[in-house]
Design a protein around this motif. Sequence first.
Motif, mmCIF file in Angstrom:
data_model
loop_
_atom_site.group_PDB
_atom_site.id
_atom_site.type_symbol
_atom_site.label_atom_id
_atom_site.label_comp_id
_atom_site.label_asym_id
_atom_site.label_seq_id
_atom_site.Cartn_x
_atom_site.Cartn_y
_atom_site.Cartn_z
ATOM 1 N N THR A 1 29.231 -30.369 17.383
ATOM 2 C CA THR A 1 29.821 -29.864 18.618
ATOM 3 C C THR A 1 30.430 -28.486 18.357
ATOM 4 O O THR A 1 31.126 -28.283 17.360
ATOM 5 N N ALA A 2 30.148 -27.552 19.253
ATOM 6 C CA ALA A 2 30.557 -26.160 19.067
ATOM 7 C C ALA A 2 32.083 -26.021 19.010
ATOM 8 O O ALA A 2 32.803 -26.757 19.691
ATOM 9 N N PRO A 3 32.548 -25.064 18.206
ATOM 10 C CA PRO A 3 31.769 -24.244 17.273
ATOM 11 C C PRO A 3 31.490 -25.006 15.969
ATOM 12 O O PRO A 3 32.324 -25.786 15.517
ATOM 13 N N TRP A 4 30.352 -24.761 15.393
ATOM 14 C CA TRP A 4 30.009 -25.401 14.132
ATOM 15 C C TRP A 4 29.130 -24.466 13.302
ATOM 16 O O TRP A 4 28.510 -23.545 13.826
ATOM 17 N N GLY A 5 29.092 -24.720 12.006
ATOM 18 C CA GLY A 5 28.272 -23.896 11.129
ATOM 19 C C GLY A 5 28.074 -24.571 9.778
ATOM 20 O O GLY A 5 29.006 -25.163 9.239
ATOM 21 N N LEU A 6 26.864 -24.488 9.264
ATOM 22 C CA LEU A 6 26.519 -25.091 7.977
ATOM 23 C C LEU A 6 25.858 -24.044 7.093
ATOM 24 O O LEU A 6 25.041 -23.251 7.570
ATOM 25 N N VAL A 7 26.192 -24.046 5.815
ATOM 26 C CA VAL A 7 25.473 -23.240 4.832
ATOM 27 C C VAL A 7 24.582 -24.186 4.054
ATOM 28 O O VAL A 7 25.071 -25.039 3.294
ATOM 29 N N MET A 8 23.275 -24.066 4.261
ATOM 30 C CA MET A 8 22.323 -24.918 3.561
ATOM 31 C C MET A 8 22.054 -24.314 2.180
ATOM 32 O O MET A 8 21.731 -23.131 2.067
ATOM 33 N N PRO A 9 22.205 -25.087 1.105
ATOM 34 C CA PRO A 9 22.058 -24.530 -0.242
ATOM 35 C C PRO A 9 20.595 -24.276 -0.594
ATOM 36 O O PRO A 9 19.685 -24.837 0.025
#
Length: 317
Positions: free
Chosen positions: A34-42
């Motif tokens: 659910t916004a805001p969201w963010g992922l750093v995929m390795p």
Amino acid sequence: MDDCFKPAPLADPLGEVLHMLRLTGTLYCRATMTAPWGLVMPRLVDSMIFVIVTAGRGVAEIDGESVPLSAGTMVLLPHGDSFRLLSETGAQAEPLFDLPVEKISERYELMTHGGGGEMTRAMAGVVQFDSVAGQRLMSVLPNVIRIDGWDESLGDWVQSTLALIAREASALKPGGEIVMTRLADILVIQAVRAWLDSAPESEQGWLAALRDPQLGRALVAIHRYPRTDWTLAQLAGQAGMSRSAFSARFSARLGQSAMAYLAQWRLHLARARLRETAETLAVVAREAGYQSEAAFSRAFRQHFGIPPGAMRRSVAA
């Protein structure tokens, strides 16, 4: 009599390579964000990463480029490169492995993340090809394959496939992980097929050789029967060409001779055997077409930069 048992030649050698693909080491994550969201995929070495948005929207930042994502969009990173998955450009992102998940099984997990705003659902997966054909195909794929939207019939099929994966994960029935792996196998291969159908790069090099109506037959012969003591004349015969014409076209298309390709293919098969079986070096060498362990070890080290025994020890460790 033996000819009666040989498989019929395929009209599509590239299709045969796709048929040879098998996935292993698969991990799936169904995410509700659910916004805001963010992922750093390795970055994941020797792996493919895919993300399919099933509801809502988002942005993938890959190699400095923003890729908008909407429901039905699939992004496939054949070389496992790191990227950012965001609710919108500029959103704060956290490392994927720092976020809590609910583990349903060893290969399937659920994740809920974000600030409580607009909802996005996605299915992510990490897959590895365990076949020599798969590894060769991965080496010629681009850094990113993006499917902007499936056609209507295929879109429904993709949604049904994702629903089946989720059902198998929640039911935890015997064999469920195998079913999930095979379903993900199909999703990834369908994305690769979509790229092959449209990308200009697929008309070059190894992929173009597989599509060549004559060279393709010779490549199929090598892939199906790598232990055969092939000669250049025999491979040219498989292609229905003269030896000189076959040799020239093969080298022009693939940048190496047919016999060098055969030797390389056998060495990759040998490496897979060293990793996956307990067969002796003598057996592996013989099946790779070498008369002695010493000759096999020299060729293996020259190609991979490591002796076959050390390769096996590194896997065991």
